[in-house]
Design a protein around this motif. Structure first.
Motif, PDB file in Angstrom:
ATOM      1  N   LYS A  18       3.649   8.817  11.548  1.00 27.02           N
ATOM      2  CA  LYS A  18       4.162   7.472  11.285  1.00 27.02           C
ATOM      3  C   LYS A  18       2.955   6.557  11.052  1.00 27.02           C
ATOM      4  N   HIS A  19       3.250   5.322  10.671  1.00 24.92           N
ATOM      5  CA  HIS A  19       2.175   4.335  10.639  1.00 24.92           C
ATOM      6  C   HIS A  19       1.659   4.097  12.061  1.00 24.92           C
ATOM      7  N   ILE A  20       0.390   3.803  12.148  1.00 22.90           N
ATOM      8  CA  ILE A  20      -0.222   3.735  13.484  1.00 22.90           C
ATOM      9  C   ILE A  20       0.354   2.587  14.311  1.00 22.90           C
ATOM     10  N   LYS A  66       0.837  -1.188   0.000  1.00 22.53           N
ATOM     11  CA  LYS A  66       0.000   0.000   0.000  1.00 22.53           C
ATOM     12  C   LYS A  66       0.875   1.241   0.000  1.00 22.53           C
ATOM     13  N   CYS A  67       1.877   1.248   0.858  1.00 24.54           N
ATOM     14  CA  CYS A  67       2.609   2.482   1.102  1.00 24.54           C
ATOM     15  C   CYS A  67       4.098   2.189   1.118  1.00 24.54           C
ATOM     16  N   GLY A  68       4.859   2.999   0.372  1.00 21.89           N
ATOM     17  CA  GLY A  68       6.292   2.769   0.296  1.00 21.89           C
ATOM     18  C   GLY A  68       7.102   3.544   1.322  1.00 21.89           C
ATOM     19  N   HIS A  69       6.416   4.131   2.301  1.00 21.61           N
ATOM     20  CA  HIS A  69       7.098   5.022   3.251  1.00 21.61           C
ATOM     21  C   HIS A  69       8.278   4.348   3.950  1.00 21.61           C
ATOM     22  N   ASP A  70       8.065   3.195   4.516  1.00 24.13           N
ATOM     23  CA  ASP A  70       9.124   2.548   5.292  1.00 24.13           C
ATOM     24  C   ASP A  70      10.261   2.057   4.384  1.00 24.13           C
ATOM     25  N   THR A 101      -4.664  10.683   1.327  1.00 23.11           N
ATOM     26  CA  THR A 101      -4.852  11.158   2.713  1.00 23.11           C
ATOM     27  C   THR A 101      -3.759  10.581   3.604  1.00 23.11           C
ATOM     28  N   HIS A 102      -3.512   9.279   3.476  1.00 18.54           N
ATOM     29  CA  HIS A 102      -2.503   8.572   4.278  1.00 18.54           C
ATOM     30  C   HIS A 102      -1.107   9.146   4.010  1.00 18.54           C
ATOM     31  N   GLU A 103      -0.755   9.303   2.731  1.00 20.49           N
ATOM     32  CA  GLU A 103       0.602   9.762   2.403  1.00 20.49           C
ATOM     33  C   GLU A 103       0.827  11.209   2.825  1.00 20.49           C
ATOM     34  N   ILE A 104      -0.213  12.020   2.755  1.00 21.12           N
ATOM     35  CA  ILE A 104      -0.065  13.403   3.230  1.00 21.12           C
ATOM     36  C   ILE A 104       0.065  13.405   4.755  1.00 21.12           C
ATOM     37  N   GLY A 105      -0.539  12.409   5.410  1.00 26.21           N
ATOM     38  CA  GLY A 105      -0.266  12.231   6.847  1.00 26.21           C
ATOM     39  C   GLY A 105       1.223  12.057   7.105  1.00 26.21           C
ATOM     40  N   HIS A 106       1.888  11.218   6.299  1.00 25.84           N
ATOM     41  CA  HIS A 106       3.352  11.078   6.419  1.00 25.84           C
ATOM     42  C   HIS A 106       4.051  12.417   6.162  1.00 25.84           C
ATOM     43  N   TYR A 107       3.591  13.106   5.124  1.00 22.57           N
ATOM     44  CA  TYR A 107       4.215  14.381   4.746  1.00 22.57           C
ATOM     45  C   TYR A 107       4.189  15.359   5.927  1.00 22.57           C
ATOM     46  N   ASP A 124      -3.494   3.530   9.075  1.00 27.61           N
ATOM     47  CA  ASP A 124      -3.405   2.073   8.962  1.00 27.61           C
ATOM     48  C   ASP A 124      -3.506   1.714   7.471  1.00 27.61           C
ATOM     49  N   TYR A 125      -3.501   0.418   7.141  1.00 24.36           N
ATOM     50  CA  TYR A 125      -3.604  -0.034   5.753  1.00 24.36           C
ATOM     51  C   TYR A 125      -4.999  -0.554   5.392  1.00 24.36           C
ATOM     52  N   THR A 126      -5.927  -0.375   6.303  1.00 25.95           N
ATOM     53  CA  THR A 126      -7.297  -0.829   6.110  1.00 25.95           C
ATOM     54  C   THR A 126      -7.881  -0.273   4.801  1.00 25.95           C
TER      55      THR A 126
END
Ligand SMILES: [Zn+2]
Length: 421
Positions: free
Chosen positions: A249-251, A26-30, A239-245, A298-300
């Protein structure tokens, strides 16, 4: 660590023919954090400095009291990178994403009622609104969207790099698109990732170079126009990625329940062992308490995430007060393209070059008189429009400048400024 989101839904075509389920991050952040640290070990020091600032800022109640009363407008530029013509997404798809952000970060999302009772008091209006930039870095009028054809079919995957490891996506000279001043704009690159992940966003300090700072979203997951029945089709990857921005962090932190490093540094999110897929049923328990799987971090599935917490908002306010403070006074959004519930209308896009669209909400009914005046007060356009339909006003032949839209419906009268370029 394997953080795969497994699509339990199959792609079922109209013929009833179903393609196999896919496995996509889902997300490449980590993952990208590991890459950033490999390319530039100084990233660790920069992120540690941001965290030290964040903790100090949060420790002073006066900061929160001053900041949390205001609505903050974030200027956004969307860079569309396309290899196949179908990846050159429509303006409508882009507007739909901006609308979703303005719902999710203002707690106006329609599934806010799904938050379980024990978490309801923690859910919060972050107070951030997003607008497509109306001015370029040079001060010219823009619709806040750039479009670049690229020869690289998977340019968003972060493996499309030069031999020395520089991601092509972020540099026009390498086949991507240069950022607009990252201090003054939130840069969002929308590009094919070829299923590497749905998106990623950099925490402040995480990108190796400031020109690479921002958010990347796979073409198929930007906005909610491409609703193909998949699990992440409602625009909440962004929405999730802008949270990182904004430094979330991941919950679940990194993974596990015990160690300090496993946390997300937010007090009001319960300690959580790992991410969720699909759409769990509350309570889903780990680390001795119910997980907040409905949190945007989360990844839900998109349909089943609905909230940021007060603690997450406070971290985001710290980010906008420190490492992201350049956005506050950038003045890149003179006109704000957003729903106006106070007026009962949505005018989009704004500014506009070819067609002004006006959508009416429940404040209006039956016939609405639509009038457009130029800045000198001359009537340019007049129509009667049923409130259940969107009214589209041709603007292609209008001179550049400010216009005034007047709408009357019985005793209701509203007006809105429109910029034509
Ligand atoms: Zn993430």
């Amino acid at each position: 660590m394997n953080k795969k989101v497994i699509y339990l839904l199959f792609y079922c075509l109209a013929t009833g023919f179903c393609l196999p389920a896919q496995e996509v991050d889902k997300c490449g952040h980590d993952l990208l954090l590991e890459q950033s640290l490999e390319r530039d070990p100084a990233v660790a020091d920069r992120m540690a400095a941001v965290e030290a600032f964040t903790q100090a800022w949060l420790a002073d109640d006066a900061n929160l009291a001053a900041q949390s009363r205001e609505i903050i407008t974030i200027p956004v530029v969307v860079h569309v990178l396309w290899n196949e013509a179908s990846e050159d997404i429509s303006n409508l798809q882009i507007y739909s994403q901006i609308g979703i952000l303005n719902e999710d970060f203002r707690m106006r999302n329609e599934n806010v009622g799904d938050i379980p009772d024990d978490f309801k008091s923690l859910a919060v209006d972050v107070g951030f609104e997003f607008c497509l930039a109306t001015l370029t870095p040079e001060g010219d009028i823009t619709d806040g969207i750039t479009r670049t054809q690229t020869e690289w079919p998977c340019i968003g995957d972060f493996n499309t790099t030069t031999e020395s490891g520089i991601p092509r996506l972020f540099y026009s000279i390498l086949g991507g698109k240069d950022a607009w001043d990252p201090r003054r704009y939130l840069n969002i690159w929308v590009a094919p990732t070829c299923n590497a992940f749905l998106g990623f966003g950099f925490n402040p300090g995480q990108s190796v170079a400031s020109q690479e700072d921002g958010v990347v979203i796979d073409t198929d997951y930007f906005g909610n126009v491409c609703n193909d029945g998949r699990n992440h089709h409602l625009g909440r990857t962004t929405t999730h990625e802008i949270g990182h921005y904004f430094n979330l962090k991941h919950i679940w932190g990194t993974k596990g329940c015990g160690e300090e490093d496993d946390d997300d540094f937010v007090e009001d999110t319960p300690r959580q062992d790992n991410f969720h897929n699909g759409c769990p049923t509350h309570p889903s328990v780990s680390c001795g308490s119910a997980d907040m799987y409905m949190n945007f971090m989360d990844y839900t599935d998109d349909a089943c995430i609905s909230m940021f917490t007060i603690g997450q908002r406070n971290r985001m306010l710290a980010a906008i007060s420190g490492p992201r403070a350049g956005l506050l006074n950038s003045n890149r959004c003179l006109f704000i393209n957003r729903p106006r519930p106070d007026l009962g209308i949505t005018v989009f896009p704004n500014p506009v070059d070819d067609c002004i669209h006006v959508e009416f909400n429940a404040n209006f009914d039956n016939d609405v008189t639509v009038l457009l005046y130029d800045a000198a007060g001359k009537l340019i356009y007049e129509a009667i429009n049923n409130a259940s339909n969107i009214r589209s006003i041709p603007a292609k032949d209008l001179a550049t400048g400010v216009y005034y839209l007047h709408l009357t419906n019985g005793s209701t009268k509203v007006s809105e400024r429109v910029m034509v370029y």
